[in-house]
Design an enzyme around this catalytic site. Structure first.
Site, mmCIF file in Angstrom:
data_model
loop_
_atom_site.group_PDB
_atom_site.id
_atom_site.type_symbol
_atom_site.label_atom_id
_atom_site.label_comp_id
_atom_site.label_asym_id
_atom_site.label_seq_id
_atom_site.Cartn_x
_atom_site.Cartn_y
_atom_site.Cartn_z
ATOM 1 N N ARG A 11 34.212 53.748 41.724
ATOM 2 C CA ARG A 11 35.351 53.656 42.629
ATOM 3 C C ARG A 11 34.981 53.976 44.078
ATOM 4 N NH1 ARG A 11 40.239 53.231 40.005
ATOM 5 N NH2 ARG A 11 40.263 53.956 37.853
ATOM 6 N N LYS B 191 42.916 42.642 37.966
ATOM 7 C CA LYS B 191 41.640 43.016 37.337
ATOM 8 C C LYS B 191 41.844 43.352 35.858
ATOM 9 C CE LYS B 191 39.978 47.012 38.688
ATOM 10 N NZ LYS B 191 39.826 47.911 37.515
ATOM 11 N N ARG C 176 63.014 52.521 44.301
ATOM 12 C CA ARG C 176 62.585 53.911 44.469
ATOM 13 C C ARG C 176 61.645 53.985 45.669
ATOM 14 N NH1 ARG C 176 59.915 55.611 39.007
ATOM 15 N NH2 ARG C 176 58.596 53.998 39.865
ATOM 16 N N ARG D 230 59.486 45.785 42.569
ATOM 17 C CA ARG D 230 60.171 46.448 41.469
ATOM 18 C C ARG D 230 61.499 47.075 41.922
ATOM 19 N NH1 ARG D 230 59.035 49.277 36.444
ATOM 20 N NH2 ARG D 230 60.033 51.325 36.583
ATOM 21 N N ARG E 79 49.614 53.843 50.466
ATOM 22 C CA ARG E 79 48.788 54.191 49.311
ATOM 23 C C ARG E 79 47.661 53.163 49.147
ATOM 24 N NH1 ARG E 79 52.890 54.896 45.188
ATOM 25 N NH2 ARG E 79 52.530 52.746 44.666
#
Ligand SMILES: [Zn+2]
Length: 231
Positions: free
Chosen positions: A89, A14, A161, A128, A172
């Site tokens: 949101r 986005k 991580r 990542r 999440r």
């Protein structure tokens, strides 16, 4: 005025599409973060109110955010419309925005969803890796190390991580997708939802958004129309 809401999950692209769309439509991107910063900088009454919440580490109440948005929409550069990025949101925020626009005889002309399946979002966000010795960042697909699991710069081991692991990201993301789903449902019910396949290459996504909006009469003013308008 064309109020276009841009919707997408984190990692859907986005943020990449917002400026492309702004350029194609000739209207500015309005992001709530930028509005808060500008209002605080300008020291407006609303800005000071918003700042009290931010300083306390709290979310700025929807009522204040909507008022700030409406002030922003009243600026000259927004006279042809805006692309809203980062608001609403939640379904409650979507309804609050509609209510406020309605009082000004405006409405959300389109809500564009850059649609990417959850599995792909997890894949994009969980690629990542960083090196143990200096934290040099790598990404499985966009910037992989020359040899798997080893830092190009210092040869130390690469690791993920906790925050970057697929299982953490999944949890999440599910929370975020719940709120996004409310907003999508809201605009679908309002008949203004436009869904564009976010798995395509960036330029194709942008072209798809533009085509879908043009079909709803939302397009950059062409020189010909400008001439006609003046005549
Ligand atoms: Zn390194």
């Amino acid at each position: 005025m064309s109020v276009v809401v841009l919707l997408g999950a984190p990692g859907a692209g986005k943020g990449t599409q917002a400026p492309l769309l702004a350029e194609r439509l000739g209207i500015p991107v309005v992001a709530t973060g930028g509005i808060f910063r500008a209002a605080v900088r300008d020291g407006t009454a609303l800005g000071m109110e918003a700042r009290r919440y931010m300083d306390a580490g709290q979310l700025v109440p929807d009522e204040i955010t909507v008022k700030l948005l409406l002030d922003r929409l009243a600026r000259p550069d927004a006279s042809s419309g805006v692309i809203l990025d980062g608001f609403p949101r939640t379904g409650v925020q979507a309804a609050a925005l509609d209510h406020a626009l309605d009082e000004r005889a405006e409405r959300v002309a389109a809500a564009v969803l850059v649609d990417v399946p959850a599995d792909e979002l997890v894949r994009r966000m969980s690629g990542r890796w960083i090196c143990r010795s200096a934290g040099h960042p790598y990404h499985e697909t966009s910037s992989p190390p020359r040899s798997a699991g080893v830092c190009d710069l210092d040869g130390s081991e690469l690791y993920q991580r906790q925050d970057d692991r697929p299982e953490t990201i999944r949890v999440r993301l599910d929370q975020q997708l719940g709120a996004l789903g409310e907003v999508i449902d809201y605009y679908r019910a309002a008949g203004v939802l436009v869904v564009v396949d976010g798995l395509q290459e960036i330029g194709l996504v942008a072209a798809g958004v533009e085509t879908a909006l043009a079909a709803r009469g939302i397009r950059a003013p062409s020189p010909v129309e400008n001439v006609a308008g003046r005549a």
